[in-house]
Design a protein around this motif. Structure first.
Motif, PDB file in Angstrom:
ATOM      1  N   ILE A 179       0.841  -1.211   0.000  1.00  7.93           N
ATOM      2  CA  ILE A 179       0.000   0.000   0.000  1.00  7.93           C
ATOM      3  C   ILE A 179       0.868   1.251   0.000  1.00  7.93           C
ATOM      4  CG2 ILE A 179      -1.616   1.351   1.361  1.00  7.93           C
ATOM      5  CD1 ILE A 179      -2.914  -1.286   2.234  1.00  7.93           C
ATOM      6  N   PHE A 180       1.844   1.314   0.927  1.00  8.96           N
ATOM      7  CA  PHE A 180       2.699   2.508   1.002  1.00  8.96           C
ATOM      8  C   PHE A 180       3.580   2.649  -0.234  1.00  8.96           C
ATOM      9  CE2 PHE A 180       1.779   2.269   5.609  1.00  8.96           C
ATOM     10  CZ  PHE A 180       1.428   3.596   5.824  1.00  8.96           C
ATOM     11  N   HIS A 181       4.022   1.532  -0.777  1.00  9.89           N
ATOM     12  CA  HIS A 181       4.853   1.598  -1.971  1.00  9.89           C
ATOM     13  C   HIS A 181       4.079   2.163  -3.147  1.00  9.89           C
ATOM     14  CE1 HIS A 181       6.641  -0.145  -5.692  1.00  9.89           C
ATOM     15  NE2 HIS A 181       7.749   0.296  -5.131  1.00  9.89           N
ATOM     16  N   ARG A 182       2.798   1.863  -3.208  1.00  8.70           N
ATOM     17  CA  ARG A 182       1.984   2.294  -4.341  1.00  8.70           C
ATOM     18  C   ARG A 182       1.411   3.694  -4.156  1.00  8.70           C
ATOM     19  NH1 ARG A 182      -2.742  -1.346  -7.282  1.00  8.70           N
ATOM     20  NH2 ARG A 182      -3.211   0.146  -8.953  1.00  8.70           N
ATOM     21  N   TYR A 183       1.040   4.046  -2.937  1.00  8.31           N
ATOM     22  CA  TYR A 183       0.292   5.290  -2.725  1.00  8.31           C
ATOM     23  C   TYR A 183       1.045   6.359  -1.928  1.00  8.31           C
ATOM     24  CZ  TYR A 183      -3.702   2.490  -4.222  1.00  8.31           C
ATOM     25  OH  TYR A 183      -4.555   1.684  -4.929  1.00  8.31           O
ATOM     26  N   ALA A 184       2.209   6.058  -1.413  1.00  9.26           N
ATOM     27  CA  ALA A 184       2.878   7.007  -0.499  1.00  9.26           C
ATOM     28  C   ALA A 184       3.077   8.385  -1.130  1.00  9.26           C
ATOM     29  CB  ALA A 184       4.209   6.428  -0.042  1.00  9.26           C
ATOM     30  N   LEU A 185       3.513   8.444  -2.383  1.00  6.27           N
ATOM     31  CA  LEU A 185       3.825   9.729  -3.013  1.00  6.27           C
ATOM     32  C   LEU A 185       2.697  10.267  -3.886  1.00  6.27           C
ATOM     33  CD1 LEU A 185       7.577   9.269  -3.963  1.00  6.27           C
ATOM     34  CD2 LEU A 185       6.600  10.519  -2.046  1.00  6.27           C
ATOM     35  N   ARG A 186       1.560   9.603  -3.876  1.00  2.00           N
ATOM     36  CA  ARG A 186       0.424  10.141  -4.622  1.00  2.00           C
ATOM     37  C   ARG A 186      -0.194  11.309  -3.864  1.00  2.00           C
ATOM     38  NH1 ARG A 186      -3.019   5.358  -7.667  1.00  2.00           N
ATOM     39  NH2 ARG A 186      -1.237   4.358  -8.693  1.00  2.00           N
ATOM     40  N   GLN A 187      -0.603  12.324  -4.636  1.00  2.00           N
ATOM     41  CA  GLN A 187      -1.226  13.531  -4.082  1.00  2.00           C
ATOM     42  C   GLN A 187      -0.327  14.196  -3.031  1.00  2.00           C
ATOM     43  OE1 GLN A 187      -5.141  11.347  -3.283  1.00  2.00           O
ATOM     44  NE2 GLN A 187      -5.890  13.377  -3.969  1.00  2.00           N
ATOM     45  N   VAL A 188       0.950  14.119  -3.292  1.00  2.00           N
ATOM     46  CA  VAL A 188       1.925  14.813  -2.443  1.00  2.00           C
ATOM     47  C   VAL A 188       2.484  15.987  -3.245  1.00  2.00           C
ATOM     48  CG1 VAL A 188       4.159  14.667  -1.273  1.00  2.00           C
ATOM     49  CG2 VAL A 188       2.525  12.785  -1.094  1.00  2.00           C
ATOM     50  N   GLY A 189       2.341  17.173  -2.701  1.00  2.00           N
ATOM     51  CA  GLY A 189       2.858  18.369  -3.359  1.00  2.00           C
ATOM     52  C   GLY A 189       4.127  18.864  -2.686  1.00  2.00           C
ATOM     53  N   TYR A 190       5.006  19.440  -3.481  1.00  2.00           N
ATOM     54  CA  TYR A 190       6.272  19.944  -2.929  1.00  2.00           C
ATOM     55  C   TYR A 190       6.622  21.267  -3.589  1.00  2.00           C
ATOM     56  CZ  TYR A 190      11.142  20.333  -1.549  1.00  2.00           C
ATOM     57  OH  TYR A 190      12.326  20.785  -1.029  1.00  2.00           O
ATOM     58  N   GLU A 191       7.022  22.248  -2.771  1.00  2.00           N
ATOM     59  CA  GLU A 191       7.490  23.537  -3.271  1.00  2.00           C
ATOM     60  C   GLU A 191       8.760  23.914  -2.522  1.00  2.00           C
ATOM     61  OE1 GLU A 191       4.597  26.598  -3.034  1.00  2.00           O
ATOM     62  OE2 GLU A 191       3.162  25.616  -4.378  1.00  2.00           O
ATOM     63  N   ARG A 192       9.679  24.503  -3.252  1.00  2.00           N
ATOM     64  CA  ARG A 192      10.901  25.016  -2.624  1.00  2.00           C
ATOM     65  C   ARG A 192      11.242  26.339  -3.299  1.00  2.00           C
ATOM     66  NH1 ARG A 192      16.608  21.823  -2.132  1.00  2.00           N
ATOM     67  NH2 ARG A 192      15.536  20.913  -0.362  1.00  2.00           N
ATOM     68  N   LYS A 193      11.539  27.334  -2.512  1.00  2.00           N
ATOM     69  CA  LYS A 193      11.875  28.641  -3.072  1.00  2.00           C
ATOM     70  C   LYS A 193      12.752  29.409  -2.100  1.00  2.00           C
ATOM     71  CE  LYS A 193       7.576  30.704  -1.304  1.00  2.00           C
ATOM     72  NZ  LYS A 193       6.322  31.405  -1.670  1.00  2.00           N
ATOM     73  N   PHE A 194      13.526  30.343  -2.665  1.00  2.00           N
ATOM     74  CA  PHE A 194      14.302  31.243  -1.836  1.00  2.00           C
ATOM     75  C   PHE A 194      13.384  32.345  -1.313  1.00  2.00           C
ATOM     76  CE2 PHE A 194      17.647  29.506  -4.637  1.00  2.00           C
ATOM     77  CZ  PHE A 194      18.521  29.046  -3.662  1.00  2.00           C
ATOM     78  N   GLN A 195      13.717  32.854  -0.145  1.00  2.00           N
ATOM     79  CA  GLN A 195      12.908  33.905   0.473  1.00  2.00           C
ATOM     80  C   GLN A 195      12.798  35.123  -0.439  1.00  2.00           C
ATOM     81  OE1 GLN A 195      14.946  35.637   3.747  1.00  2.00           O
ATOM     82  NE2 GLN A 195      13.185  36.732   4.544  1.00  2.00           N
ATOM     83  N   LYS A 196      13.864  35.435  -1.173  1.00  2.00           N
ATOM     84  CA  LYS A 196      13.852  36.544  -2.117  1.00  2.00           C
ATOM     85  C   LYS A 196      14.761  36.205  -3.285  1.00  2.00           C
ATOM     86  CE  LYS A 196      17.115  39.013   0.873  1.00  2.00           C
ATOM     87  NZ  LYS A 196      17.357  40.277   1.591  1.00  2.00           N
ATOM     88  N   LYS A 197      14.643  36.961  -4.342  1.00  2.00           N
ATOM     89  CA  LYS A 197      15.372  36.643  -5.563  1.00  2.00           C
ATOM     90  C   LYS A 197      16.771  37.237  -5.577  1.00  2.00           C
ATOM     91  CE  LYS A 197      14.978  36.794 -10.614  1.00  2.00           C
ATOM     92  NZ  LYS A 197      14.172  37.225 -11.779  1.00  2.00           N
ATOM     93  N   PHE A 198      16.974  38.333  -4.844  1.00  3.08           N
ATOM     94  CA  PHE A 198      18.263  39.013  -4.850  1.00  3.08           C
ATOM     95  C   PHE A 198      18.809  39.105  -3.440  1.00  3.08           C
ATOM     96  CE2 PHE A 198      15.641  40.771  -8.282  1.00  3.08           C
ATOM     97  CZ  PHE A 198      16.437  40.454  -9.383  1.00  3.08           C
ATOM     98  N   SER A 199      20.116  38.994  -3.332  1.00  4.05           N
ATOM     99  CA  SER A 199      20.776  39.091  -2.040  1.00  4.05           C
ATOM    100  C   SER A 199      22.178  39.645  -2.266  1.00  4.05           C
ATOM    101  CB  SER A 199      20.827  37.716  -1.362  1.00  4.05           C
ATOM    102  OG  SER A 199      21.489  37.789  -0.116  1.00  4.05           O
ATOM    103  N   TYR A 200      22.889  39.900  -1.170  1.00  2.85           N
ATOM    104  CA  TYR A 200      24.272  40.360  -1.246  1.00  2.85           C
ATOM    105  C   TYR A 200      25.194  39.322  -0.615  1.00  2.85           C
ATOM    106  CZ  TYR A 200      22.729  45.051  -2.593  1.00  2.85           C
ATOM    107  OH  TYR A 200      22.183  46.114  -3.259  1.00  2.85           O
ATOM    108  N   ARG A 201      26.424  39.285  -1.084  1.00  4.45           N
ATOM    109  CA  ARG A 201      27.386  38.368  -0.485  1.00  4.45           C
ATOM    110  C   ARG A 201      27.500  38.636   1.020  1.00  4.45           C
ATOM    111  NH1 ARG A 201      32.297  38.393   1.363  1.00  4.45           N
ATOM    112  NH2 ARG A 201      32.616  40.597   0.818  1.00  4.45           N
ATOM    113  N   GLY A 202      27.463  37.563   1.810  1.00  2.00           N
ATOM    114  CA  GLY A 202      27.543  37.687   3.251  1.00  2.00           C
ATOM    115  C   GLY A 202      26.198  37.790   3.946  1.00  2.00           C
ATOM    116  N   GLU A 203      25.130  37.965   3.175  1.00  2.00           N
ATOM    117  CA  GLU A 203      23.798  38.104   3.756  1.00  2.00           C
ATOM    118  C   GLU A 203      23.196  36.732   4.049  1.00  2.00           C
ATOM    119  OE1 GLU A 203      19.574  40.423   2.747  1.00  2.00           O
ATOM    120  OE2 GLU A 203      21.263  40.509   1.344  1.00  2.00           O
ATOM    121  N   THR A 204      22.366  36.655   5.088  1.00  2.00           N
ATOM    122  CA  THR A 204      21.656  35.424   5.434  1.00  2.00           C
ATOM    123  C   THR A 204      20.219  35.512   4.943  1.00  2.00           C
ATOM    124  OG1 THR A 204      23.014  35.059   7.409  1.00  2.00           O
ATOM    125  CG2 THR A 204      20.895  33.941   7.324  1.00  2.00           C
TER     126      THR A 204
END
Length: 372
Positions: free
Chosen positions: A20-45
């Motif tokens: 069951i888990f092998h077949r359905y575990a990743l169904r209807q699972v959404g994933y998003e990844r993004k940076f907090q902002k598009k521009f930054s400066y060297r040394g900034e967190t």
């Protein structure tokens, strides 16, 4: 006999849940990844935000999300996070448990240690059954990006070409009249246009009088950066820290000039990512121009496109004038001085900064050249 049937039932349940888990575990699972902002400066967190959604009734006992990022983006220590870093790239692993119909958001703090253009390529999600007997894997493409600007260096304003820092002050030495600065009137001369006529002064004097315009300083700075860290360099940069320092000097000079209301441009014998020729940004003013300059500097690749002397020769051949020119280079020789003199004879002011891993300084024998 009872123990036998209990064991058989346990085995059936074990294999059933695994299927069951092998077949359905990743169904209807959404994933998003993004940076907090598009521009930054060297040394900034900044933050890298991950969001997982399980939109089905079946829980996910465990899930591993793996991706590869540049080693120049340093992760802070965090629970449920593994980072194995190499010289160029690092593997990033996050671990999750998702209940039915839930959304999980996780924020990772990242230090941008080097300027550059960073893209999120893809992530690999792996999920499985309760005991990890079977698992399912899925890859998701991402399109997020982060542009890390160079940190503008604190530059000595008094060492920039003198014209740029005159601002609105009148100067006697410049060669072009400013039509917006009127200092009085004078008699009409052949070649004057009727737009220059001062009709009130003409009426008082009884003959044609025109506006007398003052001379003002030019407000346009062109910055040239040499990627060659020594005179015998062919294509590859040996001292990358030195050239990175030069990029930050150029960024600091451009920021100082544009924030003072003037125009700035940038040119270097380095390409930007995906290009092959030298990089050129024509002088303009305003915050948008500063962003364009920083973005171009962020995307520079540390390789030589052409000898710096050839680049200056081409610029001198173009014949432009009325510009203040700042040249940043780790060395200075007769060939470069010859092209600098040609630029001066065209009506430009030229100075150069000797590139070194400390504050910029102007060679004692290379003072600001005056136009004309």
């Amino acid at each position: 006999m009872i123990i036998f049937w209990v064991a058989v039932a346990a085995m059936l349940i074990f294999f059933l849940q695994a299927k069951i888990f092998h077949r359905y575990a990743l169904r209807q699972v959404g994933y998003e990844r993004k940076f907090q902002k598009k521009f930054s400066y060297r040394g900034e967190t900044i933050e890298l935000v991950e969001q997982l959604t399980n939109a089905k009734w079946l829980p996910i006992p465990w899930m591993r999300v793996e991706s590869q990022l540049s080693s120049d983006l340093k992760f802070h220590r965090q629970d449920n996070l593994e980072v194995s870093s190499g010289k160029l790239y690092q593997n990033h692993r996050s671990f999750f448990t998702l209940m039915p119909y839930t959304k999980v958001t996780r924020r990772h703090r990242i230090v941008c240690t080097k300027r550059g253009w960073y893209k999120l390529q893809s992530v690999t999600m792996t999920a499985g059954d309760l005991v990890g007997f079977l698992h399912q894997t899925k890859q998701i493409a991402l399109d997020g990006e982060l542009i890390v600007y160079p940190t503008p260096a604190e530059v000595p304003m008094h060492q920039l070409p003198s014209h740029s820092w005159q601002g609105e002050l009148s100067v006697r030495r410049w060669i072009v009249e400013d039509p917006f600065v009127v200092m009085g009137t004078r008699e009409y001369r052949s070649g004057d246009t009727y737009k220059m006529v001062n009709w009130k002064a003409t009426a008082r004097a009884g003959h044609l009088q025109v506006h007398q315009y003052d001379y003002t300083a030019d407000r346009r700075l062109m910055i040239y950066l040499n990627v060659e860290d020594n005179e015998s360099m062919w294509r590859s940069v040996n001292d990358e820290d030195l050239i990175e320092q030069g990029i930050e000097w150029a960024a600091g000079a451009a920021q100082a000039v544009i924030q003072s209301g003037m125009e700035a441009g940038f040119c270097t014998n380095m390409p930007t990512v995906g290009e092959f020729g030298s990089t050129m940004v024509e002088p303009r003013s305003g915050g948008g121009q500063l962003s364009d300059l920083f973005e171009a500097m962020a995307k520079l690749e540390l390789v030589r496109t052409e000898p710096f002397a050839d680049l200056l020769t081409r610029e001198a051949d173009s014949g432009y004038s009325q510009r203040d020119i700042l040249v940043i280079s780790s060395f200075w020789n007769e060939q470069l001085e010859l092209q600098a003199d040609r630029l001066r004879r065209n009506g430009n002011a030229v100075v150069h900064w000797m590139l070194a891993l400390h504050e910029p300084h102007q060679d004692e024998q290379q003072q600001a050249g005056e136009a004309g």
